[in-house]
Enzyme design. Structure first.
Site, PDB file in Angstrom:
ATOM      1  N   GLY A  98       0.815  -1.202   0.000  1.00  0.00           N
ATOM      2  CA  GLY A  98       0.000   0.000   0.000  1.00  0.00           C
ATOM      3  C   GLY A  98       0.851   1.256   0.000  1.00  0.00           C
ATOM      4  CG  HIS A 101       3.791   2.031   4.122  1.00  0.00           C
ATOM      5  ND1 HIS A 101       3.339   2.217   5.405  1.00  0.00           N
ATOM      6  CD2 HIS A 101       2.959   1.122   3.558  1.00  0.00           C
ATOM      7  CE1 HIS A 101       2.284   1.439   5.614  1.00  0.00           C
ATOM      8  NE2 HIS A 101       2.032   0.785   4.499  1.00  0.00           N
ATOM      9  CG  HIS A 250      -0.905  -0.907   7.752  1.00  0.00           C
ATOM     10  ND1 HIS A 250      -0.239  -2.081   7.970  1.00  0.00           N
ATOM     11  CD2 HIS A 250      -0.677  -0.567   6.469  1.00  0.00           C
ATOM     12  CE1 HIS A 250       0.361  -2.458   6.853  1.00  0.00           C
ATOM     13  NE2 HIS A 250       0.111  -1.551   5.930  1.00  0.00           N
ATOM     14  CG  ASP A 429     -14.093  -5.284   6.980  1.00  0.00           C
ATOM     15  OD1 ASP A 429     -14.889  -6.227   6.803  1.00  0.00           O
ATOM     16  OD2 ASP A 429     -13.147  -5.044   6.224  1.00  0.00           O
ATOM     17  N   GLY A 517      -2.652 -17.483   2.354  1.00  0.00           N
ATOM     18  CA  GLY A 517      -3.424 -16.799   3.393  1.00  0.00           C
ATOM     19  C   GLY A 517      -2.870 -17.007   4.782  1.00  0.00           C
ATOM     20  CB  THR A 525     -10.397 -18.685   7.934  1.00  0.00           C
ATOM     21  OG1 THR A 525      -9.896 -19.995   7.598  1.00  0.00           O
ATOM     22  CG2 THR A 525      -9.439 -18.003   8.905  1.00  0.00           C
ATOM     23  N   GLY A 584     -17.141 -15.893   6.372  1.00  0.00           N
ATOM     24  CA  GLY A 584     -16.517 -16.555   5.228  1.00  0.00           C
ATOM     25  C   GLY A 584     -16.842 -18.027   5.171  1.00  0.00           C
TER      26      GLY A 584
END
Length: 606
Positions: A98, A101, A250, A429, A517, A525, A584
């Site tokens: 991302g 940074h 983050h 989220d 993952g 999960t 999920g």
């Protein structure tokens, strides 16, 4: 409705903010604690978060404008999908993640460092297609090393791109290293894995030096892994009420919250964590009183005076413990936008090659240089090779069975979107239901417009993967893309389209999901529904109804898995997890049961 949140504690409002739709592109980060946050609920569910200071008025173009400027000033090539790169005839080094940074990672492109950087939006992983574009831009006959920080989104996107590249270019040697230098959190407190932090830049510099010398991919890869194994990092930042030690880049909440105390004591706390030999914290194996390389990194808003004091205290404390500080790297290296904090990274017991590499010249703009400290004087501040894709798989058979399965999958996920959203709002989220709904709508649209080659299952799976990447997004989208890509790869090579062949290919997909993952069965999960589903099919490849029930039972079982070890749920209070199915896994149970019902009906009527 207007809600005003003024100087609220991070933990008090972050859970609330995460439930809302972040159409505006902002993230809930610690550096916003002292800002006045205005949340406006409007018809299109947008939010306006007004920070204390920023010149940026158009968030949608900010990253592109920044990259265009950087590439122009430093004679670097810049693609429309945010890949910045240079030409090289040596082993190619690709990194990224991302934005936010900076100078990482685009600032480390140059001779003796990176060949390319892949840039996502602010604090968001780049897409698989971006990474794949970087592979195409930099490929040559020497091979490629991909350097990834240990965050789920990065691992998924870079991993999927690597798998797709290997499938299309089977003779091309591409490898990956995953940087996990975080030493803040004891093993017993987290099984999500150590985060990738500033030691990533040590890997860039040392691997890049060897590549520039013309060393082969084996050598470059081996040294990159060696640097990772010998490095550790701990960060600290200021808060309203003191400091937090062990935060991420983050704005993730720190492991330890303490009142403010002198910098030299903060430094001791951080270095002791990195060099700990306690069973719960011994992440690095090194000889007693070994030499070290020190990196002191400004996380964005720390003043030069503060950074110099941190650096001085670190050198003095290390030498008091018997360690010789061979080199010091200090400056703004891997930031977190405007976070007022510092991270300390140690490369323990470096060999001569590593020391030579860190001192070697590079034209990478972001590298601040490595200097030999002299504590006998007053301390001062130092200031397109194109690779052809493999041919598309030939047609295997003609059937509308795949179309029927996909239609049922899409319809059941759209119908159950409210439940999926509800579960994810409680423990994540809140976007799982909508993400899967968008993916399902993309599938139905493709079926309607005949964009899916349903007569060729391999081609169909690969096309589905492309559709979901665009329509879903997020980690969920990449996970399903990896599953589809891996199953397609397995079928393409095996040419076995019997029920047993499909079951074997599905197992390859599960293995890829687990590897990229980082989750296993029991981590709460989607794998907790997928593995029981596969196990039942492995026993009886045509026991469709039983397999569907096994997937549903696996999803139901996640209600009792209160110790989440992966994903967003691993950060949620166990009281919220108890009795709530993992969204999920619940989604897997829904679509797996639907597919099995279609197959059972087909099998019985045959």
């Amino acid at each position: 409705m207007t809600i005003t949140l003024c100087r609220m504690n991070y933990n008090s409002w972050v859970c609330f903010i995460r439930q809302l739709c972040f159409v505006s592109g902002f993230k809930t980060k610690k550096y916003l604690n002292e800002y006045q946050i205005i949340v406006k609920e409007t018809n299109n569910s947008t939010m306006d978060l007004t920070a204390k200071t920023t010149f940026i008025t158009n968030k949608s173009t900010a990253v592109d404008q920044s990259l265009l400027c950087f590439g122009s000033l430093h004679s670097l090539r810049h693609t429309t999908d945010r890949v910045v790169y240079r030409s090289s005839n040596n082993v190619a080094l690709i990194s990224g993640g991302g934005s936010g940074h900076e100078p990482a990672h685009v600032g480390f492109i140059g001779n003796g460092m990176l060949t390319a950087a892949v840039c996502g939006s602010v604090f968001a992983s780049p897409s698989t297609s971006q990474v794949y574009s970087a592979l195409k831009c930099t490929a040559n006959d020497k091979g490629t090393l991909i350097i990834v920080k240990n965050y789920t989104g990065d691992r998924l996107s870079f991993g999927r791109a690597m798998e797709r590249w290997k499938a299309a270019n089977q003779d091309y040697d591409v490898r990956m290293v995953i940087v996990n230098d975080d030493c803040a959190i004891p093993r017993t407190h987290s099984s999500a894995g150590r985060r990738g932090l500033a030691a990533t830049v040590f890997v860039h510099k040392i691997a890049g030096y060897l590549a520039e010398l013309g060393r082969d991919l084996d050598t470059v890869h081996r040294y990159a892994q060696k640097v990772i194994e010998q490095s550790g990092t701990v960060g600290v930042c200021l808060t309203d009420n003191g400091i937090e030690i062990g935060l991420g880049i983050h704005g993730e909440s720190g492991f330890e919250k303490l009142p403010s105390f002198p910098i030299d004591d903060i430094v001791k706390n951080m270095i002791d964590k990195i060099l700990s030999k306690e069973d719960d914290r011994s992440f690095i194996s090194y000889p007693d009183k070994c030499p070290v390389v020190l990196m002191v990194n400004n996380l964005g808003a720390t003043t030069p005076i503060e950074l110099n004091i941190f650096t001085l205290c670190a050198i003095q404390y290390l030498e008091s413990k018997g360690h010789t500080v061979k080199l010091v790297v200090s400056g703004m290296i891997m930031t977190a936008l405007s976070m007022q904090g510092v991270s300390i990274t140690l490369l323990t017991n470096p060999d001569d090659v590593m020391l030579e590499a860190l001192q070697a010249k590079t034209d990478a703009e972001g590298w601040p240089g490595a200097v030999v400290p002299n504590m006998n004087v007053k301390f001062e501040e130092f200031r397109d090779v194109k690779v052809n894709n493999s041919e598309k798989p030939h047609q295997i058979y003609q059937s509308n069975l795949l179309s029927r399965c996909l239609t049922q999958v899409a319809n059941v996920l759209i119908k159950n979107e409210p439940d999926l959203t509800k579960f994810d709002t409680l423990i994540g989220d809140g976007d799982c239901g909508l993400t899967l709904k968008h993916g399902s709508e993309g599938i139905l649209e493709a079926l309607k417009n005949h964009h899916l080659p349903i007569d060729d299952p391999v081609a169909c799976l690969l096309k589905l993967s492309e559709i979901l990447e665009v329509s879903m997004g997020g980690s969920s989208g990449v996970l399903y893309c990896i599953l589809l890509d891996s199953v397609a790869n397995s079928l393409l090579h095996s040419k076995d389209f019997t029920p047993t062949g499909w079951v074997n290919a599905f197992k390859s997909g599960l293995d890829a999901l687990s590897f990229y993952g980082g989750a296993v069965e029991g981590d709460r999960t989607m794998l907790d529904a997928l593995y029981p589903f596969h196990k039942q099919l492995a026993k009886n490849p045509v026991g469709f109804i039983e397999a569907g029930k096994a997937a549903l039972a696996g999803a139901e079982n996640t209600k009792s898995l209160i110790n989440a070890k992966k994903g967003r749920a691993s950060y949620v209070n166990v009281d919220l997890l108890r009795g709530t199915a993992d969204p999920g896994a619940y989604a897997v149970g829904l679509w797996a049961a639907e597919v099995m019902n279609v197959l059972a009906s087909e099998y019985q009527s045959a």
